[in-house]
Design a protein around this motif. Structure first.
Motif, PDB file in Angstrom:
ATOM      1  N   ASN A  80      -1.928   8.068 -16.384  1.00 34.83           N
ATOM      2  CA  ASN A  80      -3.049   7.646 -17.235  1.00 34.83           C
ATOM      3  C   ASN A  80      -4.241   7.155 -16.404  1.00 34.83           C
ATOM      4  O   ASN A  80      -5.146   6.511 -16.907  1.00 34.83           O
ATOM      5  CB  ASN A  80      -2.606   6.567 -18.228  1.00 34.83           C
ATOM      6  CG  ASN A  80      -2.238   5.256 -17.559  1.00 34.83           C
ATOM      7  OD1 ASN A  80      -2.237   5.128 -16.333  1.00 34.83           O
ATOM      8  ND2 ASN A  80      -1.904   4.257 -18.361  1.00 34.83           N
ATOM      9  N   HIS A  81      -4.222   7.445 -15.108  1.00 39.88           N
ATOM     10  CA  HIS A  81      -5.303   7.126 -14.160  1.00 39.88           C
ATOM     11  C   HIS A  81      -5.477   5.634 -13.912  1.00 39.88           C
ATOM     12  O   HIS A  81      -6.579   5.158 -13.637  1.00 39.88           O
ATOM     13  CB  HIS A  81      -6.622   7.795 -14.566  1.00 39.88           C
ATOM     14  CG  HIS A  81      -6.554   9.273 -14.375  1.00 39.88           C
ATOM     15  ND1 HIS A  81      -6.945   9.896 -13.224  1.00 39.88           N
ATOM     16  CD2 HIS A  81      -6.087  10.249 -15.176  1.00 39.88           C
ATOM     17  CE1 HIS A  81      -6.735  11.184 -13.327  1.00 39.88           C
ATOM     18  NE2 HIS A  81      -6.217  11.431 -14.509  1.00 39.88           N
ATOM     19  N   THR A  82      -4.373   4.904 -13.972  1.00 38.15           N
ATOM     20  CA  THR A  82      -4.363   3.516 -13.520  1.00 38.15           C
ATOM     21  C   THR A  82      -3.438   3.450 -12.309  1.00 38.15           C
ATOM     22  O   THR A  82      -2.638   4.352 -12.074  1.00 38.15           O
ATOM     23  CB  THR A  82      -3.852   2.545 -14.607  1.00 38.15           C
ATOM     24  OG1 THR A  82      -2.511   2.887 -14.955  1.00 38.15           O
ATOM     25  CG2 THR A  82      -4.749   2.578 -15.835  1.00 38.15           C
ATOM     26  N   TYR A  83      -3.586   2.387 -11.520  1.00 39.69           N
ATOM     27  CA  TYR A  83      -2.702   2.210 -10.373  1.00 39.69           C
ATOM     28  C   TYR A  83      -2.369   0.745 -10.196  1.00 39.69           C
ATOM     29  O   TYR A  83      -3.038  -0.147 -10.725  1.00 39.69           O
ATOM     30  CB  TYR A  83      -3.329   2.776  -9.082  1.00 39.69           C
ATOM     31  CG  TYR A  83      -4.443   1.943  -8.507  1.00 39.69           C
ATOM     32  CD1 TYR A  83      -4.188   0.947  -7.565  1.00 39.69           C
ATOM     33  CD2 TYR A  83      -5.758   2.143  -8.893  1.00 39.69           C
ATOM     34  CE1 TYR A  83      -5.210   0.184  -7.037  1.00 39.69           C
ATOM     35  CE2 TYR A  83      -6.793   1.387  -8.362  1.00 39.69           C
ATOM     36  CZ  TYR A  83      -6.505   0.402  -7.444  1.00 39.69           C
ATOM     37  OH  TYR A  83      -7.525  -0.359  -6.927  1.00 39.69           O
ATOM     38  N   ARG A  84      -1.308   0.517  -9.435  1.00 40.72           N
ATOM     39  CA  ARG A  84      -0.874  -0.827  -9.070  1.00 40.72           C
ATOM     40  C   ARG A  84      -0.617  -0.817  -7.572  1.00 40.72           C
ATOM     41  O   ARG A  84      -0.003   0.115  -7.044  1.00 40.72           O
ATOM     42  CB  ARG A  84       0.398  -1.205  -9.833  1.00 40.72           C
ATOM     43  CG  ARG A  84       0.831  -2.643  -9.617  1.00 40.72           C
ATOM     44  CD  ARG A  84       2.104  -2.978 -10.393  1.00 40.72           C
ATOM     45  NE  ARG A  84       3.272  -2.430  -9.710  1.00 40.72           N
ATOM     46  CZ  ARG A  84       4.071  -1.480 -10.193  1.00 40.72           C
ATOM     47  NH1 ARG A  84       3.843  -0.963 -11.380  1.00 40.72           N
ATOM     48  NH2 ARG A  84       5.100  -1.035  -9.513  1.00 40.72           N
ATOM     49  N   GLN A  85      -1.106  -1.825  -6.882  1.00 39.96           N
ATOM     50  CA  GLN A  85      -0.892  -1.961  -5.449  1.00 39.96           C
ATOM     51  C   GLN A  85      -0.130  -3.264  -5.227  1.00 39.96           C
ATOM     52  O   GLN A  85      -0.525  -4.314  -5.730  1.00 39.96           O
ATOM     53  CB  GLN A  85      -2.232  -2.014  -4.717  1.00 39.96           C
ATOM     54  CG  GLN A  85      -2.120  -2.299  -3.244  1.00 39.96           C
ATOM     55  CD  GLN A  85      -3.480  -2.485  -2.580  1.00 39.96           C
ATOM     56  OE1 GLN A  85      -4.524  -2.335  -3.203  1.00 39.96           O
ATOM     57  NE2 GLN A  85      -3.457  -2.823  -1.310  1.00 39.96           N
ATOM     58  N   GLU A  86       0.967  -3.176  -4.481  1.00 41.22           N
ATOM     59  CA  GLU A  86       1.762  -4.359  -4.170  1.00 41.22           C
ATOM     60  C   GLU A  86       1.867  -4.476  -2.662  1.00 41.22           C
ATOM     61  O   GLU A  86       2.302  -3.536  -1.993  1.00 41.22           O
ATOM     62  CB  GLU A  86       3.162  -4.240  -4.768  1.00 41.22           C
ATOM     63  CG  GLU A  86       3.186  -4.143  -6.281  1.00 41.22           C
ATOM     64  CD  GLU A  86       4.568  -3.838  -6.828  1.00 41.22           C
ATOM     65  OE1 GLU A  86       5.488  -3.557  -6.044  1.00 41.22           O
ATOM     66  OE2 GLU A  86       4.710  -3.882  -8.052  1.00 41.22           O
ATOM     67  N   THR A  87       1.455  -5.623  -2.114  1.00 40.65           N
ATOM     68  CA  THR A  87       1.535  -5.826  -0.672  1.00 40.65           C
ATOM     69  C   THR A  87       2.193  -7.164  -0.363  1.00 40.65           C
ATOM     70  O   THR A  87       2.097  -8.117  -1.145  1.00 40.65           O
ATOM     71  CB  THR A  87       0.137  -5.806  -0.012  1.00 40.65           C
ATOM     72  OG1 THR A  87      -0.691  -6.775  -0.653  1.00 40.65           O
ATOM     73  CG2 THR A  87      -0.512  -4.454  -0.129  1.00 40.65           C
ATOM     74  N   THR A  88       2.864  -7.177   0.769  1.00 39.88           N
ATOM     75  CA  THR A  88       3.422  -8.425   1.305  1.00 39.88           C
ATOM     76  C   THR A  88       3.142  -8.441   2.802  1.00 39.88           C
ATOM     77  O   THR A  88       3.079  -7.398   3.448  1.00 39.88           O
ATOM     78  CB  THR A  88       4.948  -8.539   1.102  1.00 39.88           C
ATOM     79  OG1 THR A  88       5.594  -7.482   1.802  1.00 39.88           O
ATOM     80  CG2 THR A  88       5.323  -8.509  -0.363  1.00 39.88           C
TER      81      THR A  88
END
Length: 165
Positions: A80-88
């Motif tokens: 649906n053209h959304t994104y999630r970025q997860e960083t540590t």
């Protein structure tokens, strides 16, 4: 004689139509199998290329950081053209950013949503989307190249990802 000429012409037309349909089929297969960024991608490394001033300040013209040495970086791109970025990094908690994306040819534009989990990460008003060139190496490796024309220290940054889908 005219009957044979008719069959040759009709046969040539059928052959032409068959070839044309085959070509359209191949084009459709190639476009339908084009690499997609949709899915989960693990960041492998960050390669930074410095300007002369940046190289002088850092002592080298480029640097490479393996993500496994500093933490994790995961991007999840949704259809649906959304994104999630997860960083540590180190022992820090997971930092999550979210936004929208569009991919036109090999040009990826990513825009942070106005409201992030941590208000410090909210984009400033009028912040343009980040523009990145995307390339794929096989099915599982994706590379992003982001150029920094106005940065006095950095020429470009190359991020490498592996598919986790």
């Amino acid at each position: 004689m005219y009957t044979n000429l008719f069959y040759i012409t009709a046969g040539s037309s059928k052959t032409g139509i068959f070839i044309l349909c085959s070509l359209f089929g191949l084009v459709w297969l190639n476009t339908s199998k084009a690499q997609s960024i949709v899915g989960k991608w693990n960041q492998l490394k960050i390669k930074t290329f410095y300007t002369a001033a940046g190289a002088k300040a850092n002592g080298h013209s480029e640097s490479v950081i393996n993500m496994s040495d500093i933490g994790t970086g995961i991007f999840v791109f949704y259809s649906n053209h959304t994104y999630r970025q997860e960083t540590t990094t180190g022992n820090s908690k997971v930092k999550t950013l979210s936004g929208t994306w569009t991919l036109t040819g090999n040009q990826l534009e990513m825009q942070l949503l106005a409201q992030q989990e941590d208000r410090k990460d909210n984009p400033k008003k009028g912040t343009p989307p980040e523009k990145t060139t995307v390339s794929f190496n096989g099915k599982n490796i994706m590379e992003w190249i982001t150029k920094y024309a106005n940065d006095p220290n950095i020429v470009k940054i190359v991020l490498t990802f592996a598919s986790n889908s």
